[in-house]
Write a protein that holds these residues in place. Structure first.
Motif, PDB file in Angstrom:
ATOM      1  N   ALA A  76       0.843  -1.190   0.000  1.00 38.66           N
ATOM      2  CA  ALA A  76       0.000   0.000   0.000  1.00 38.66           C
ATOM      3  C   ALA A  76       0.877   1.238   0.000  1.00 38.66           C
ATOM      4  O   ALA A  76       2.039   1.193   0.424  1.00 38.66           O
ATOM      5  CB  ALA A  76      -0.928  -0.003   1.217  1.00 38.66           C
ATOM      6  N   PHE A  77       0.296   2.353  -0.458  1.00 40.10           N
ATOM      7  CA  PHE A  77       1.077   3.579  -0.595  1.00 40.10           C
ATOM      8  C   PHE A  77       0.189   4.788  -0.291  1.00 40.10           C
ATOM      9  O   PHE A  77      -0.940   4.884  -0.773  1.00 40.10           O
ATOM     10  CB  PHE A  77       1.632   3.697  -2.015  1.00 40.10           C
ATOM     11  CG  PHE A  77       2.624   4.814  -2.199  1.00 40.10           C
ATOM     12  CD1 PHE A  77       3.964   4.630  -1.902  1.00 40.10           C
ATOM     13  CD2 PHE A  77       2.222   6.050  -2.666  1.00 40.10           C
ATOM     14  CE1 PHE A  77       4.882   5.646  -2.069  1.00 40.10           C
ATOM     15  CE2 PHE A  77       3.129   7.090  -2.835  1.00 40.10           C
ATOM     16  CZ  PHE A  77       4.465   6.888  -2.539  1.00 40.10           C
ATOM     17  N   GLY A  78       0.711   5.685   0.523  1.00 40.60           N
ATOM     18  CA  GLY A  78       0.025   6.929   0.829  1.00 40.60           C
ATOM     19  C   GLY A  78       0.886   8.119   0.441  1.00 40.60           C
ATOM     20  O   GLY A  78       2.118   8.070   0.558  1.00 40.60           O
ATOM     21  N   LEU A  79       0.240   9.179  -0.026  1.00 41.61           N
ATOM     22  CA  LEU A  79       0.958  10.384  -0.445  1.00 41.61           C
ATOM     23  C   LEU A  79       0.167  11.603  -0.009  1.00 41.61           C
ATOM     24  O   LEU A  79      -1.062  11.639  -0.141  1.00 41.61           O
ATOM     25  CB  LEU A  79       1.132  10.403  -1.965  1.00 41.61           C
ATOM     26  CG  LEU A  79       1.884  11.590  -2.569  1.00 41.61           C
ATOM     27  CD1 LEU A  79       3.359  11.534  -2.179  1.00 41.61           C
ATOM     28  CD2 LEU A  79       1.752  11.604  -4.088  1.00 41.61           C
ATOM     29  N   ALA A  80       0.849  12.591   0.532  1.00 43.39           N
ATOM     30  CA  ALA A  80       0.212  13.837   0.951  1.00 43.39           C
ATOM     31  C   ALA A  80       1.044  15.026   0.502  1.00 43.39           C
ATOM     32  O   ALA A  80       2.258  15.068   0.738  1.00 43.39           O
ATOM     33  CB  ALA A  80       0.031  13.870   2.472  1.00 43.39           C
ATOM     34  N   LEU A  81       0.397  15.962  -0.169  1.00 44.45           N
ATOM     35  CA  LEU A  81       1.030  17.233  -0.507  1.00 44.45           C
ATOM     36  C   LEU A  81       0.776  18.211   0.627  1.00 44.45           C
ATOM     37  O   LEU A  81      -0.353  18.323   1.105  1.00 44.45           O
ATOM     38  CB  LEU A  81       0.462  17.801  -1.806  1.00 44.45           C
ATOM     39  CG  LEU A  81       0.522  16.945  -3.076  1.00 44.45           C
ATOM     40  CD1 LEU A  81       0.028  17.766  -4.273  1.00 44.45           C
ATOM     41  CD2 LEU A  81       1.921  16.431  -3.328  1.00 44.45           C
ATOM     42  N   HIS A  82       1.817  18.928   1.026  1.00 44.83           N
ATOM     43  CA  HIS A  82       1.705  19.924   2.085  1.00 44.83           C
ATOM     44  C   HIS A  82       2.143  21.282   1.525  1.00 44.83           C
ATOM     45  O   HIS A  82       3.288  21.714   1.733  1.00 44.83           O
ATOM     46  CB  HIS A  82       2.568  19.520   3.282  1.00 44.83           C
ATOM     47  CG  HIS A  82       2.169  18.215   3.900  1.00 44.83           C
ATOM     48  ND1 HIS A  82       1.108  18.092   4.769  1.00 44.83           N
ATOM     49  CD2 HIS A  82       2.677  16.958   3.758  1.00 44.83           C
ATOM     50  CE1 HIS A  82       0.988  16.830   5.144  1.00 44.83           C
ATOM     51  NE2 HIS A  82       1.923  16.130   4.540  1.00 44.83           N
ATOM     52  N   PRO A  83       1.240  21.964   0.817  1.00 41.84           N
ATOM     53  CA  PRO A  83       1.607  23.247   0.197  1.00 41.84           C
ATOM     54  C   PRO A  83       2.067  24.308   1.195  1.00 41.84           C
ATOM     55  O   PRO A  83       2.872  25.174   0.837  1.00 41.84           O
ATOM     56  CB  PRO A  83       0.311  23.678  -0.506  1.00 41.84           C
ATOM     57  CG  PRO A  83      -0.444  22.410  -0.722  1.00 41.84           C
ATOM     58  CD  PRO A  83      -0.121  21.552   0.463  1.00 41.84           C
ATOM     59  N   ASP A  84       1.542  24.256   2.433  1.00 43.22           N
ATOM     60  CA  ASP A  84       1.936  25.265   3.422  1.00 43.22           C
ATOM     61  C   ASP A  84       3.437  25.247   3.676  1.00 43.22           C
ATOM     62  O   ASP A  84       4.061  26.294   3.892  1.00 43.22           O
ATOM     63  CB  ASP A  84       1.188  25.043   4.741  1.00 43.22           C
ATOM     64  CG  ASP A  84      -0.283  25.424   4.647  1.00 43.22           C
ATOM     65  OD1 ASP A  84      -0.682  25.987   3.597  1.00 43.22           O
ATOM     66  OD2 ASP A  84      -1.028  25.154   5.602  1.00 43.22           O
ATOM     67  N   THR A  85       4.021  24.046   3.668  1.00 41.57           N
ATOM     68  CA  THR A  85       5.467  23.918   3.887  1.00 41.57           C
ATOM     69  C   THR A  85       6.207  23.544   2.610  1.00 41.57           C
ATOM     70  O   THR A  85       7.414  23.348   2.625  1.00 41.57           O
ATOM     71  CB  THR A  85       5.752  22.847   4.957  1.00 41.57           C
ATOM     72  OG1 THR A  85       5.148  21.609   4.561  1.00 41.57           O
ATOM     73  CG2 THR A  85       5.208  23.270   6.309  1.00 41.57           C
ATOM     74  N   ARG A  86       5.451  23.445   1.508  1.00 41.00           N
ATOM     75  CA  ARG A  86       6.021  23.060   0.204  1.00 41.00           C
ATOM     76  C   ARG A  86       6.808  21.755   0.313  1.00 41.00           C
ATOM     77  O   ARG A  86       7.955  21.651  -0.131  1.00 41.00           O
ATOM     78  CB  ARG A  86       6.881  24.180  -0.364  1.00 41.00           C
ATOM     79  CG  ARG A  86       6.087  25.447  -0.649  1.00 41.00           C
ATOM     80  CD  ARG A  86       6.836  26.397  -1.553  1.00 41.00           C
ATOM     81  NE  ARG A  86       5.978  27.495  -1.975  1.00 41.00           N
ATOM     82  CZ  ARG A  86       6.197  28.260  -3.040  1.00 41.00           C
ATOM     83  NH1 ARG A  86       7.259  28.044  -3.788  1.00 41.00           N
ATOM     84  NH2 ARG A  86       5.362  29.224  -3.351  1.00 41.00           N
TER      85      ARG A  86
END
Length: 296
Positions: free
Chosen positions: A188-198
């Motif tokens: 399984a694979f999870g991915l999260a973009l965190h634009p606040d911290t780029r």
């Protein structure tokens, strides 16, 4: 086997302090399987079913405090906006009956590398709230997994809650299994973009002795997005960047051959899921609707 059934949290902590070997049970979706197959025969079983606060959640300004026994169904129904990656992972857990019983606390306590919640929690940067009669502490998710089905809890500690920052960008989750339900993940694979911290965070399940992040892949992608101005210009990520990210994610795995899949297949599948989830999350970040859903 003695059965302990505290009526509240204070009694639960006192029971765990008096009997450190006691095995906690809430939903029972992992523990009862092991007991029924005689794989485990604990001296004490600590039933947390009457501890009401473990089934509650609180949405703050920046974070969600999720009680250890909040069922996956409740996460899907109530926290899809705040915790999208975890909500997607919850959709892939077993069957409706088990989603109505099982919770994130059980996944964390068991610490199986195949636990469905782990990749989403790693990608989101969660913290585990552990408590004992000695006090309460918060363990960063990166420090929680210490070995195969081992975690950082002290013998007298119980998981009280999980703290997860509200999503500040798109999150995705993908899982490979031999069928769509009632199956342990091949990987399984999870991915999260965190634009606040780029920044970008990942989580990989069932492809190493513990749930892991692909930190080298994250560093590569963070640099590529920054150097190319992608966070500002919203351009499509180039195929070469996506390919290298996928390759580095596959390299972060340390899988085994077993009845569910070979090590080679797991590495390949993680690479495919990494590329797909990156495409999905980046399309969402750019404002482009995505047609696929979370499970691969």
């Amino acid at each position: 086997m003695d059965f302990l059934r505290p009526a509240n949290w204070e009694e639960a902590l006192a029971a765990k302090a008096a009997h450190p070997s006691a095995v906690p049970i809430a939903g029972g979706t992992d523990v009862m399987v092991e007991i029924n197959f005689d794989h485990r025969r604990p001296e004490y079983l600590l039933d947390l079913g009457r501890v009401a606060e473990l089934y509650e959640w609180e949405t703050g300004e920046d974070t969600v405090r999720l009680g250890a026994s909040v069922p996956y169904t409740k996460i899907m129904e109530n926290l899809r906006s705040e915790l999208p990656g975890l909500a997607l992972a919850s959709h892939t857990v077993a069957s409706p009956q088990i989603r109505n019983r099982g919770g994130v606390g059980g996944n964390l306590g068991t610490a199986s590398p195949a636990g469905d919640a782990h990749p989403a929690l790693l990608a989101a940067g969660a913290e585990v709230e552990a408590a004992s009669v000695r006090g309460t502490r918060r363990i960063p998710i990166d420090d929680f997994y210490t070995g195969v089905k081992r975690n950082a809890l002290a013998p007298d500690e119980l998981i009280r809650a999980v703290h997860v920052k509200k999503a500040d960008g798109p999150q995705q989750y993908s899982k490979v299994g031999t069928r769509n339900a009632m199956v342990i993940a091949v990987c399984a694979f999870g991915l999260a973009l965190h634009p606040d911290t780029r920044t970008v965070r990942t989580g990989i399940g069932s492809a190493a002795p513990t749930p892991v992040r692909a930190k080298v892949a994250e560093d590569f992608l963070n640099a590529a997005l920054e150097d190319g101005g992608f966070w500002d210009n919203g351009k499509i990520i180039t195929p070469s960047v996506a390919k290298e990210f996928a390759t580095l994610c596959a390299a972060a795995c340390n899988p085994i051959d077993d009845v569910r899949g070979t090590a080679s297949y797991r590495r390949h599948a993680v690479g495919v899921m990494a590329r797909r989830t990156l495409t999905w999350t980046w399309e969402s970040y750019r404002g482009t609707p995505r047609t696929s859903e979370g499970a691969a």
